[in-house]
Design a protein around this motif. Structure first.
Motif, short mmCIF file in Angstrom:
data_model
loop_
_atom_site.label_atom_id
_atom_site.label_comp_id
_atom_site.label_asym_id
_atom_site.label_seq_id
_atom_site.Cartn_x
_atom_site.Cartn_y
_atom_site.Cartn_z
N ARG A 50 4.04 1.31 -1.19
CA ARG A 50 4.83 1.53 -2.58
C ARG A 50 4.16 1.73 -3.75
O ARG A 50 4.75 2.51 -4.67
N TYR A 51 3.03 1.30 -3.93
CA TYR A 51 2.43 1.12 -5.17
C TYR A 51 0.92 1.68 -5.18
O TYR A 51 0.27 1.80 -4.31
N LYS A 52 0.58 2.31 -6.24
CA LYS A 52 -0.74 2.84 -6.65
C LYS A 52 -1.13 1.79 -7.70
O LYS A 52 -0.70 1.41 -8.54
N PHE A 53 -2.60 1.25 -7.30
CA PHE A 53 -3.27 0.21 -7.94
C PHE A 53 -4.74 0.47 -7.70
O PHE A 53 -5.19 1.25 -6.82
N LEU A 99 0.81 -1.14 0.08
CA LEU A 99 0.01 0.03 0.00
C LEU A 99 0.72 1.27 -0.18
O LEU A 99 0.51 2.25 -0.62
#
Lengths: 282, 321
Positions: free
Chosen positions: A104-107, A102
């Protein structure tokens, strides 16, 4: 600097004397009862009743032995340690995994998931005890230490994800990219590169979960039945009934219950203060 | 315990965004990372909370769920003796607890933070000492002070007698008039470090330029505090108020230790947490339905008021800027 702001330095002296009196006075109100507990645990009840405030004439650890063996503190202590450590490790492990993703990444849905986890910071989850009791009963986990560990781990997740995801977010992107070029998978990047870098946050999360779980009274009171599974706080309620007249042992019991926390506090004051003020900034 | 509403500044956000990877891994990997926490949290925390709402509309016979009964459980809470007497009484005790804690504990916390902000020497020492009791279990704190306040062998009365204040010595926890105030003070003794730390962090966030500008304009220390520091502390005051409210309406262990499961003497220290526990686990055969209904009401009240408070404080902040 303060000298040319306030022309009368006498007033400042008076004010600072007043401040010191207040601070030291209150420090005494905090420390003296704690010292009294130690002192009274070291002297026989007879002496305490004769003179409630006083130093031990011939210090003895008899009361500690009595609390540990006769009042079952050895059993309670072991249960508390097992349940607290297992819950904290479980919650920290799953929160580190989720917090990494949550942070490190945007998805799709990542914002929603973060909000879902953080909502737990505000929820009075004790009020869910009736369905929780029935759920654990269906799973055969009432009067079972594993049941309590699962519940505790769940309650630790919101705070742990809150802290860990914000730490993961701040790590530079270049680190993981270099590793990815070298052919490292997501789990390798997480375990080998990122996790070691958030060690301070892990310490905060671990210490900060440990304290309330060690001290919790409500869940073991409801979820554990047999005395050989009880944790220290629940054991304490029986202890205070049975040893009512034996104050020396009562004081020793209070110390045994609190000692691990005092040790943690001395080792990790910084983490505790960081946890208490999380989100306020320095 | 700690809830944050502090927003990161714009500059920080942009800087942080740099570190975040753009290409997210495939969804199977995402799921592997998130599912363990998601399942644990959902099954043991969120799902039971929702079930409480559902269960509140059903009749229970022991552990077995019976038929749908509409609002009957809620109705029973306010009509069945002794709940109909205990519930409002416990509610007002919680209100009293909250007001008392705001006035004593949080004012002291602010005062200590302000005093320590000014002093360079010993700041860390005092912060550590004042925060120390927070570590101790509420139950241990309660038992410790019930020994301290014991009418016969307790040191508090002994000290009062020794310094000539014999008239003040009394059975603190045995007298309905002093039992609840005594518990509020003991609770404040345990928690005062918490608002102090939050206020300290808040004071440290205020830029020194503002303070210097105020000094140059001839503001006294009091005026500086009242017109500059206090308004800028509003966000922290808001957080402290909401957390105190949530904490005080959930108070349980310390009251159990000092007043027992029934809130002795004569229910003078009974609070909602104890009523809820007794309703669920020391009640009659239909206890679980009633307890679920009570949980729903407490949830709505605590969560609703917290939200209103947050909104009120945000509104006040906006009016200032």
């Amino acid at each position: 600097m303060s000298q040319h702001i306030h022309p009368s330095s006498r007033r400042i002296n008076l004010a600072s004397i007043g401040a010191n009196v207040l601070l030291w006075g209150y420090a005494a109100i905090v420390i003296l009862p704690l010292l009294l507990v130690v002192s009274n645990a070291l002297r026989p009840t007879r002496e305490i009743f004769k003179n409630p405030v006083g130093l031990p004439t011939s210090p003895s650890f008899e009361s500690f032995v009595k609390a540990w063996e006769e009042a079952s503190f050895n059993i309670y202590f072991f249960n508390s340690l097992l349940i607290t450590v297992a819950s904290v490790l479980l919650a920290t492990a799953v929160s580190a995994l989720a917090g990494y993703m949550l942070g490190r990444y945007k998805f799709r849905g990542s914002m929603l998931l973060t909000a879902y986890f953080l909502a737990g910071l505000m929820l009075p989850f004790r009020l869910a005890i009736v369905p929780l009791f029935l759920l654990l009963n269906d799973m055969g986990l009432i009067d079972n230490r594993l049941g309590l560990i699962l519940v505790y781990a769940a309650t630790g997740i919101p705070f742990s994800i809150f802290i860990l995801s914000s730490f993961f977010r701040q790590l530079p992107k270049e680190l993981s990219e270099a590793a990815r070029i070298d052919g490292a998978g997501e789990f390798t990047i997480f375990g080998r590169i990122m996790l070691p870098l958030v060690r301070p946050a892990l310490a905060t999360v671990i210490v900060f979960q440990f304290v309330p779980l060690w001290n919790d009274f409500f869940f073991p009171l409801v979820l554990l039945r047999s005395t050989d599974k009880w944790t220290l706080p629940v054991g304490m309620t029986r202890f205070f009934g049975e040893f009512q007249a034996d104050w020396s042992t009562l004081f020793a019991g209070l110390i045994i219950t609190t000692l691990p926390l005092i040790i943690i506090f001395l080792l990790a004051t910084k983490q505790i203060i960081a946890g208490l003020t999380a989100g306020i900034g320095k | 315990m700690t809830v944050s509403t502090a927003k990161p500044t714009r500059g920080k956000k942009r800087k942080r965004a740099k570190g975040v990877g753009t290409g997210a891994p495939p969804w199977e990997i995402i799921a592997l990372f998130i599912l363990p926490a998601f399942l644990l949290y959902t099954i043991f925390m969120i799902w039971p909370l929702f079930q409480s709402l559902y269960f509140s509309f059903f009749e229970f016979k022991g552990l077995a769920r019976g038929g749908f009964v509409g609002l009957r459980n809620f109705h029973e809470l306010f009509t069945r003796y002794p709940l109909n007497e205990q519930l409002p009484r416990a509610f007002w005790h919680n209100v009293y607890f909250f007001i008392g804690t705001m006035l004593i504990q949080n004012t002291m916390g602010l005062l200590f933070a302000k005093l320590l902000y000014a002093s360079r020497f010993g700041k860390r020492f005092f912060q550590t000492v004042f925060t120390l009791p927070y570590l101790i279990s509420a139950l241990v704190v309660g038992y410790l002070w019930s020994l301290m306040l014991n009418p016969l062998f307790g040191p508090v009365n002994q000290i009062l007698r020794a310094i000539g204040l014999e008239s003040l010595a009394r059975p603190w926890l045995g007298d309905p008039a002093t039992a609840l105030p005594a518990i509020i003070l003991v609770n404040a003794w345990q928690w005062v470090g918490f608002p102090m730390l939050l206020f300290s962090a808040g004071l440290a966030n205020i830029s020194n330029e503002l303070r210097e500008a105020a000094h140059i304009d001839g503001a006294t220390s009091w005026k500086l505090f009242r017109h500059i520091e206090l308004p800028l502390l509003l966000p922290v005051i808001g957080i402290v108020t909401v957390l105190t409210f949530i904490g005080n309406f959930n108070v349980f262990g310390i009251v159990w230790a000092m007043g027992g499961v029934n809130g002795e003497p004569a229910g003078a220290t009974d609070v909602l947490g104890l009523v809820f526990y007794r309703t669920a686990f020391r009640g009659g055969v239909d206890a679980f339905g009633l307890a679920s209904a009570l949980a729903v009401l407490m949830f709505i009240f605590i969560f609703g008021v917290s939200m209103l408070m947050l909104r009120y404080f945000r509104h006040m902040e906006e009016n200032l800027t």
